[in-house]
Design an enzyme around this catalytic site. Sequence first.
Site, PDB file in Angstrom:
ATOM      1  N   HIS A 145      -9.565   4.577  -2.083  1.00  0.00           N
ATOM      2  CA  HIS A 145      -8.809   4.689  -0.831  1.00  0.00           C
ATOM      3  C   HIS A 145      -9.660   5.435   0.189  1.00  0.00           C
ATOM      4  O   HIS A 145     -10.738   5.935  -0.126  1.00  0.00           O
ATOM      5  CB  HIS A 145      -7.515   5.478  -1.082  1.00  0.00           C
ATOM      6  CG  HIS A 145      -6.429   4.644  -1.686  1.00  0.00           C
ATOM      7  ND1 HIS A 145      -5.258   4.394  -1.035  1.00  0.00           N
ATOM      8  CD2 HIS A 145      -6.358   3.982  -2.857  1.00  0.00           C
ATOM      9  CE1 HIS A 145      -4.495   3.632  -1.789  1.00  0.00           C
ATOM     10  NE2 HIS A 145      -5.136   3.362  -2.905  1.00  0.00           N
ATOM     11  N   ARG A 175      -3.018 -11.006  26.828  1.00  0.00           N
ATOM     12  CA  ARG A 175      -3.791 -11.962  26.048  1.00  0.00           C
ATOM     13  C   ARG A 175      -5.311 -11.836  26.176  1.00  0.00           C
ATOM     14  O   ARG A 175      -6.019 -11.971  25.166  1.00  0.00           O
ATOM     15  CB  ARG A 175      -3.325 -13.397  26.350  1.00  0.00           C
ATOM     16  CG  ARG A 175      -2.011 -13.696  25.668  1.00  0.00           C
ATOM     17  CD  ARG A 175      -1.502 -15.065  25.985  1.00  0.00           C
ATOM     18  NE  ARG A 175      -1.300 -15.238  27.418  1.00  0.00           N
ATOM     19  CZ  ARG A 175      -0.612 -16.240  27.963  1.00  0.00           C
ATOM     20  NH1 ARG A 175      -0.078 -17.158  27.197  1.00  0.00           N
ATOM     21  NH2 ARG A 175      -0.465 -16.315  29.260  1.00  0.00           N
ATOM     22  N   GLY A 212      -7.750   8.485   7.178  1.00  0.00           N
ATOM     23  CA  GLY A 212      -7.842   8.811   8.601  1.00  0.00           C
ATOM     24  C   GLY A 212      -9.272   8.829   9.132  1.00  0.00           C
ATOM     25  O   GLY A 212     -10.218   8.415   8.453  1.00  0.00           O
ATOM     26  N   ASP A 231       0.847  -1.198   0.000  1.00  0.00           N
ATOM     27  CA  ASP A 231       0.000   0.000   0.000  1.00  0.00           C
ATOM     28  C   ASP A 231       0.885   1.252   0.000  1.00  0.00           C
ATOM     29  O   ASP A 231       1.835   1.343   0.787  1.00  0.00           O
ATOM     30  CB  ASP A 231      -0.876  -0.052   1.270  1.00  0.00           C
ATOM     31  CG  ASP A 231      -1.960   0.994   1.288  1.00  0.00           C
ATOM     32  OD1 ASP A 231      -2.395   1.424   0.201  1.00  0.00           O
ATOM     33  OD2 ASP A 231      -2.396   1.368   2.402  1.00  0.00           O
ATOM     34  N   ASP A 247      -8.445   0.846   6.648  1.00  0.00           N
ATOM     35  CA  ASP A 247      -7.408   0.742   7.668  1.00  0.00           C
ATOM     36  C   ASP A 247      -7.918   1.322   8.996  1.00  0.00           C
ATOM     37  O   ASP A 247      -7.975   0.638  10.026  1.00  0.00           O
ATOM     38  CB  ASP A 247      -6.154   1.510   7.186  1.00  0.00           C
ATOM     39  CG  ASP A 247      -5.001   1.409   8.158  1.00  0.00           C
ATOM     40  OD1 ASP A 247      -5.133   0.734   9.196  1.00  0.00           O
ATOM     41  OD2 ASP A 247      -3.943   2.016   7.904  1.00  0.00           O
ATOM     42  N   SER A 289     -12.769   4.052   5.185  1.00  0.00           N
ATOM     43  CA  SER A 289     -13.301   3.659   6.494  1.00  0.00           C
ATOM     44  C   SER A 289     -14.586   4.425   6.793  1.00  0.00           C
ATOM     45  O   SER A 289     -14.749   5.574   6.380  1.00  0.00           O
ATOM     46  CB  SER A 289     -12.267   3.945   7.592  1.00  0.00           C
ATOM     47  OG  SER A 289     -11.322   2.899   7.633  1.00  0.00           O
ATOM     48  N   LYS A 316     -12.844  12.600   8.085  1.00  0.00           N
ATOM     49  CA  LYS A 316     -12.927  12.707   6.625  1.00  0.00           C
ATOM     50  C   LYS A 316     -13.756  13.881   6.134  1.00  0.00           C
ATOM     51  O   LYS A 316     -13.507  14.406   5.069  1.00  0.00           O
ATOM     52  CB  LYS A 316     -13.516  11.413   6.057  1.00  0.00           C
ATOM     53  CG  LYS A 316     -12.651  10.198   6.335  1.00  0.00           C
ATOM     54  CD  LYS A 316     -13.120   9.019   5.533  1.00  0.00           C
ATOM     55  CE  LYS A 316     -12.476   7.737   6.004  1.00  0.00           C
ATOM     56  NZ  LYS A 316     -11.015   7.735   5.840  1.00  0.00           N
TER      57      LYS A 316
HETATM   58  P1  13P Z   1      -8.830   4.785   5.829  1.00  0.00           P
HETATM   59  O1  13P Z   1      -7.972   5.722   6.608  1.00  0.00           O
HETATM   60  O2  13P Z   1     -10.144   5.413   5.476  1.00  0.00           O
HETATM   61  O3  13P Z   1      -9.014   3.483   6.490  1.00  0.00           O
HETATM   62  O4  13P Z   1      -8.107   4.514   4.432  1.00  0.00           O
HETATM   63  C1  13P Z   1      -7.079   3.569   4.340  1.00  0.00           C
HETATM   64  C2  13P Z   1      -6.420   3.577   3.009  1.00  0.00           C
HETATM   65  O5  13P Z   1      -6.893   4.140   2.041  1.00  0.00           O
HETATM   66  C3  13P Z   1      -5.138   2.856   2.899  1.00  0.00           C
HETATM   67  O6  13P Z   1      -4.523   3.036   1.672  1.00  0.00           O
END
Ligand code: 13P
Length: 318
Positions: free
Chosen positions: A210, A280, A180, A81, A255, A213, A183
Site C-alpha cells: 500500500h 470538458r 498520502g 480497498d 491513488d 505513490s 510519506k
Molecule cells: P498512496 O496514497 O500512496 O497512493 O496509496 C494508496 C493506497 O495504498 C490505497 O490503498
Amino acid sequence: MIVTTKKLFKAAYGKYAIGAYNINNLEQAMGLFRGNLDSQAPFIIQISKGARSYTHKKMLEGLIRSAEEVFPEAIFAVHLDHGDEKTCYDAIDSGFYSSVMIDASHEDFDHNIATTRRVVDYAHARGIVVEAELGQLGGVEEHVSVSEADAKLTNPEQAREFVQRSGCDSLAVAIGTSHGAYKFSGTQALRLDVLAETQKKLPGFPLVMHGSSSVPQEEVERINKAGGAMKGAKGVDATQFKKAALLGVTKVNIDTDGRLVWTRVHREYFLEHPENFDLRPPGLVFMGEYAKFIAEKNDFLGSAGQLEVVRKALAEAD
Ligand code: 13P
C-alpha cells in the site's frame, strides 16, 4: 473482462507487480482503461469506501461495467480497498467485486485475525478472495489516519501465523510506506529486508504494497507553480517496484499520484484559460495525461506488455 484477483496474482508472482489504481469518476475510468491498454497491462481497479459514497456505489459499478464493454480487450479485477467488515459483506453480496480488503490492522493481533477470518469464511463461500493487513501504515487514507509514531512495520514471523489462522489470500505488509503525499520526512526508506524476511516465511504467497505513490517532484512543482501549496510532498522511488515484485509483491496500490495528475491539469488549465468555464476541455486533457501516467507506472511495475501472456494463461486454465 473482469477476472478474479487470484488468477492475476498467479500470473504475476515473482515476476512483476500489478498496478492497483483507485478511481472515483468517469474521467479516471477512461484514462485508466486507455493507459492500461496502451501499455498492454492487466490491472486492478480499486474502489474505496469513500469512492463508493462519493456519488452512489451503483454509479461506479455501472461505469466499470460500461468500460468493460467499451474496452473489451482489457483484463482486470475489481477490488474493495480498505473495507471494514460491514462494507466487505456489502461488496461481496453485490456480486460485482473480484476481491475485498478487510482492514482490521488497527485491532490487536488476535482481533485482526478473528475479524479477517469471519470475512474470509463469508467471501470464500461466495468465490471471492480476501486481502488483509498486518502492521500499520502511517499517513491518511480517507477515514483512517495513523501518525508516524503509531505506524508499525509487519513482523514476518507473525505474518506467517496471521495467514495460517485467518485464511486470507493475500497480505498487505507495512514496510515503511504510508498513505498520502507526505510519506517521508527524511530520505525515502523502503524496508525491503522486512519484505525479504516475510517472503521467506510465506513462500509463494502474494504480498501487497500500500501507500506506493511516487509523488513525482516535477508534478508537485507544477502544482505549486500554478497556485498549489504542497510543501515537502515526497513518495516512493518507483524503481523499487521491480525489486519488491521479485520478493513476492504482486499488487502495488496507487491513488495519490492520480490525484496529483488531476490537480496539476486543472490548476494549469484554468490558470492558462481564466475565461473558460467549460469542464470538458480540461477533462479531455486529464484523460490523456492520466492514461500516460498509468502506462508509465506499468513500466515501473513490470506489468506493461503482460496482457497477452495473461490472456493465454487464463484461456489455458479454463
Ligand atoms: P498512496 O496514497 O500512496 O497512493 O496509496 C494508496 C493506497 O495504498 C490505497 O490503498
